[in-house]
Design an enzyme around this catalytic site. Structure first.
Site, PDB file in Angstrom:
ATOM      1  N   GLU A 181      13.359 -10.537  -6.180  1.00  0.00           N
ATOM      2  CA  GLU A 181      14.878 -10.863  -6.467  1.00  0.00           C
ATOM      3  C   GLU A 181      14.875 -10.786  -7.831  1.00  0.00           C
ATOM      4  OE1 GLU A 181      15.835 -14.581  -4.331  1.00  0.00           O
ATOM      5  OE2 GLU A 181      15.299 -13.594  -2.367  1.00  0.00           O
ATOM      6  N   ASN A 224      10.433  -6.958  -3.986  1.00  0.00           N
ATOM      7  CA  ASN A 224      10.996  -7.419  -2.777  1.00  0.00           C
ATOM      8  C   ASN A 224      12.310  -7.889  -3.211  1.00  0.00           C
ATOM      9  OD1 ASN A 224      10.714  -7.981   0.185  1.00  0.00           O
ATOM     10  ND2 ASN A 224      10.932 -10.280  -0.754  1.00  0.00           N
ATOM     11  N   HIS A 260      18.165 -10.135   5.160  1.00  0.00           N
ATOM     12  CA  HIS A 260      18.772 -11.025   5.881  1.00  0.00           C
ATOM     13  C   HIS A 260      20.203 -10.579   6.234  1.00  0.00           C
ATOM     14  CE1 HIS A 260      15.616 -13.650   5.155  1.00  0.00           C
ATOM     15  NE2 HIS A 260      15.630 -13.282   3.809  1.00  0.00           N
ATOM     16  N   GLU A 289      11.928  -9.623   5.857  1.00  0.00           N
ATOM     17  CA  GLU A 289      12.421 -10.959   5.844  1.00  0.00           C
ATOM     18  C   GLU A 289      13.559 -10.791   6.909  1.00  0.00           C
ATOM     19  OE1 GLU A 289      13.238 -13.354   2.796  1.00  0.00           O
ATOM     20  OE2 GLU A 289      11.527 -12.707   1.599  1.00  0.00           O
ATOM     21  N   ASP A 291      16.343 -11.196   9.712  1.00  0.00           N
ATOM     22  CA  ASP A 291      16.865 -11.894  10.800  1.00  0.00           C
ATOM     23  C   ASP A 291      18.361 -11.505  10.807  1.00  0.00           C
ATOM     24  OD1 ASP A 291      17.876 -13.240   8.254  1.00  0.00           O
ATOM     25  OD2 ASP A 291      16.801 -15.181   8.617  1.00  0.00           O
TER      26      ASP A 291
HETATM   27  O1  G3I Z   1      14.896 -28.368  -4.662  1.00  0.00           O
HETATM   28  C1  G3I Z   1      14.495 -29.371  -3.891  1.00  0.00           C
HETATM   29  C2  G3I Z   1      13.283 -30.174  -4.168  1.00  0.00           C
HETATM   30  O2  G3I Z   1      13.619 -30.617  -5.525  1.00  0.00           O
HETATM   31  C3  G3I Z   1      12.586 -30.833  -3.097  1.00  0.00           C
HETATM   32  O3  G3I Z   1      11.491 -31.425  -3.478  1.00  0.00           O
HETATM   33  C4  G3I Z   1      12.368 -30.205  -1.765  1.00  0.00           C
HETATM   34  C5  G3I Z   1      12.249 -31.183  -0.572  1.00  0.00           C
HETATM   35  O4  G3I Z   1      13.144 -31.710   0.031  1.00  0.00           O
HETATM   36  O5  G3I Z   1      13.825 -29.666  -1.671  1.00  0.00           O
HETATM   37  C6  G3I Z   1      14.160 -28.917  -2.413  1.00  0.00           C
HETATM   38  O6  G3I Z   1      14.530 -27.425  -2.226  1.00  0.00           O
HETATM   39  C7  G3I Z   1      14.359 -26.980  -1.074  1.00  0.00           C
HETATM   40  C8  G3I Z   1      13.389 -25.684  -1.468  1.00  0.00           C
HETATM   41  O7  G3I Z   1      13.272 -24.651  -0.256  1.00  0.00           O
HETATM   42  C9  G3I Z   1      12.358 -26.086  -2.050  1.00  0.00           C
HETATM   43  O8  G3I Z   1      11.382 -26.598  -1.126  1.00  0.00           O
HETATM   44  C10 G3I Z   1      15.614 -26.579  -0.309  1.00  0.00           C
HETATM   45  O9  G3I Z   1      16.246 -27.352   0.099  1.00  0.00           O
HETATM   46  C11 G3I Z   1      15.147 -25.463   0.666  1.00  0.00           C
HETATM   47  O10 G3I Z   1      16.589 -25.208   1.298  1.00  0.00           O
HETATM   48  C12 G3I Z   1      14.546 -24.248   0.384  1.00  0.00           C
HETATM   49  O11 G3I Z   1      14.263 -23.494   1.757  1.00  0.00           O
HETATM   50  C13 G3I Z   1      13.727 -22.356   1.426  1.00  0.00           C
HETATM   51  C14 G3I Z   1      14.457 -21.104   0.465  1.00  0.00           C
HETATM   52  O12 G3I Z   1      13.558 -19.846   0.443  1.00  0.00           O
HETATM   53  C15 G3I Z   1      14.457 -21.454  -0.935  1.00  0.00           C
HETATM   54  O13 G3I Z   1      15.103 -20.394  -1.579  1.00  0.00           O
HETATM   55  C16 G3I Z   1      13.554 -21.737   2.835  1.00  0.00           C
HETATM   56  O14 G3I Z   1      12.670 -22.652   3.652  1.00  0.00           O
HETATM   57  C17 G3I Z   1      13.097 -20.379   2.908  1.00  0.00           C
HETATM   58  O15 G3I Z   1      13.146 -19.847   4.180  1.00  0.00           O
HETATM   59  C18 G3I Z   1      13.624 -19.329   1.802  1.00  0.00           C
HETATM   60  O16 G3I Z   1      13.067 -18.118   1.945  1.00  0.00           O
HETATM   61  C19 G3I Z   1      13.401 -17.102   1.065  1.00  0.00           C
HETATM   62  C20 G3I Z   1      12.324 -16.313   0.501  1.00  0.00           C
HETATM   63  O17 G3I Z   1      11.469 -16.758  -0.199  1.00  0.00           O
HETATM   64  C21 G3I Z   1      13.180 -15.089  -0.318  1.00  0.00           C
HETATM   65  N1  G3I Z   1      14.247 -14.392   0.150  1.00  0.00           N
HETATM   66  C22 G3I Z   1      15.328 -15.075   0.884  1.00  0.00           C
HETATM   67  C23 G3I Z   1      14.691 -16.409   1.826  1.00  0.00           C
HETATM   68  C24 G3I Z   1      15.884 -16.981   2.501  1.00  0.00           C
HETATM   69  O18 G3I Z   1      16.523 -17.843   1.454  1.00  0.00           O
END
Ligand code: G3I
Length: 378
Positions: A181, A224, A260, A289, A291
């Site tokens: 990205e 990607n 996505h 990825e 969905d």
């Molecule tokens: O930032 C806080 C952090 O400070 C805290 O410690 C943590 C634990 O509760 O939460 C934090 O953020 C989370 C983050 O993952 C880091 O762990 C978000 O709330 C959470 O929503 C996030 O989710 C992931 C997301 O990427 C982040 O961008 C998803 O699980 C994951 O499925 C998603 O995957 C991405 C791919 O890597 C790249 N392409 C898009 C795809 C979907 O967004």
């Protein structure tokens, strides 16, 4: 085998009519909890229905948004989940477990426990692994983003990270999302929110690929992104950049579309055309990825029409990849709604994966399987 894939694409579409019609009446929750007791058991699995040179993958749930949910870590705790993960797929991508904040939580400390477990699982199940990801603007640890490092320090930190992480899994990762990205939707480099590009300039992208290649000469190294399924400003930016890097001899091997998708929007009709232009640069391509989310009715249950539309999107994304010579890796971003990121990020939307929360197979699952089977030509 490859030629067979081309010849059988028309058959794939024809084969779809049966499961799509039959499937919309409801998902089949029992299908993956027990083995299939007849001679077609092998083709019951996505991985075995696929052409020989084609891997079918899924993200491995864990970390990220899962940490905020009230269930334990899916990968280590959900037996049914693990069974299906091993049985159905030939490729796995850590959803969060190889991202910076997970593997490199402190400047002088790496934590490979979760990533090692996934790579070990993949090897025991004859699966390949997609590494995700090395240079990104998101999910970086605080120590890095707020560290106030000099340019020299940052460069050394990235080099050490890439060398350590890629080197640890050398020979065991099929494809790495080296840069994730890096462009915004207008096709401009993320010069503000991406710490590497902001502080070190765009040249750091080529260096990341060079360092990754040094650490694992066998891994295929990818760009990607999301929103690059069609020919548009953002995919044009990748097209120009990859051409430029190839000309300079930088070890870039692939371009992948996350995909996505949402039924709110039309299917990206030119996905195949777009993949083909990267293929013509002699790059590998991949869907990484996929969905397909939808607006959920008040009942929370998708209608038959929604399921059918979703199955159609899954099938078309797969067919596009199957039709392109060096698109050999097709990954969905999780296989069960139980652990999908979608409802957490998009209020009122969901049901984006190929299985219900209790692992019932949706029409989308059947669509993938019959399309793979037809492409294989069995
Ligand atoms: O930032 C806080 C952090 O400070 C805290 O410690 C943590 C634990 O509760 O939460 C934090 O953020 C989370 C983050 O993952 C880091 O762990 C978000 O709330 C959470 O929503 C996030 O989710 C992931 C997301 O990427 C982040 O961008 C998803 O699980 C994951 O499925 C998603 O995957 C991405 C791919 O890597 C790249 N392409 C898009 C795809 C979907 O967004």
């Amino acid at each position: 085998m490859r030629r067979l894939r081309f010849l059988t694409m028309a058959l794939a579409t024809a084969a779809l009519s049966l499961p799509l019609t039959a499937g919309v009446a409801g998902a089949d929750p029992a299908a993956d909890r027990q083995s299939v007791p007849h001679s077609n058991a092998r083709l019951d699995r996505l991985r075995d229905a696929a052409p020989e040179d084609f891997v079918v993958g899924t993200a491995v749930a864990g970390g990220g948004h899962h940490l905020e949910q009230d269930y334990p870590d899916p990968f280590t705790s959900d037996k049914t989940y693990r069974k299906i993960l091993g049985r159905q797929f030939s490729s796995v991508s850590p959803e969060n477990q190889m991202k910076w904040e997970f593997v490199h939580p402190e400047r002088d400390r790496y934590d490979f426990e979760a990533a090692d477990a996934i790579v070990g699982f993949a090897e025991r199940h004859g699966q390949v692994v997609r590494g995700h990801t090395l240079l990104w603007h998101s999910q970086n640890p605080q120590w890095l983003e707020q560290g106030g490092f000099s340019k020299e320090e940052l460069r050394a930190i990235l080099r050490e990270h890439v060398t350590t992480v890629v080197g640890r899994y050398a020979g065991r990762i099929q494809q790495w999302d080296v840069a994730n990205e890096i462009f915004d939707d207008r096709g401009d480099l993320r010069t503000q929110d991406n710490i590497w590009i902001r502080e070190l300039g765009p040249g750091i992208i080529a260096d990341a690929f060079r360092w990754a290649h040094e650490a694992d000469p066998k891994a295929k190294l990818f760009f990607n992104d999301y929103g690059v399924e069609s020919v548009n400003a953002k995919s044009d930016a990748y097209y120009a950049l990859t051409q430029d890097l190839i000309r300079q001899g930088v070890p870039v091997h692939g371009f992948s579309v996350q995909a996505h998708l949402s039924t709110r929007y039309a299917f990206p009709e030119d996905l195949e055309t777009n993949l083909r232009r990267f293929d013509a640069l002699r790059l590998e391509t991949a869907v990484t990825e996929l969905d397909v989310r939808m607006d959920l009715p008040e009942t929370g249950m998708p209608t038959d029409a929604q399921q059918k539309q979703q199955a159609d999107y899954y099938q078309r994304a797969l067919s596009a990849c199957l039709s392109v010579e060096d698109c050999n890796s097709f990954t969905i971003w999780g296989f069960t709604d139980k652990y999908s990121w979608v409802p957490v990020f998009f209020q009122g939307e969901g049901a984006a994966t190929v299985m219900t929360e209790d692992f019932g197979r949706k029409p989308a699952f059947h669509a993938l399987r019959s399309t793979l089977q037809a492409a294989r030509g069995d």
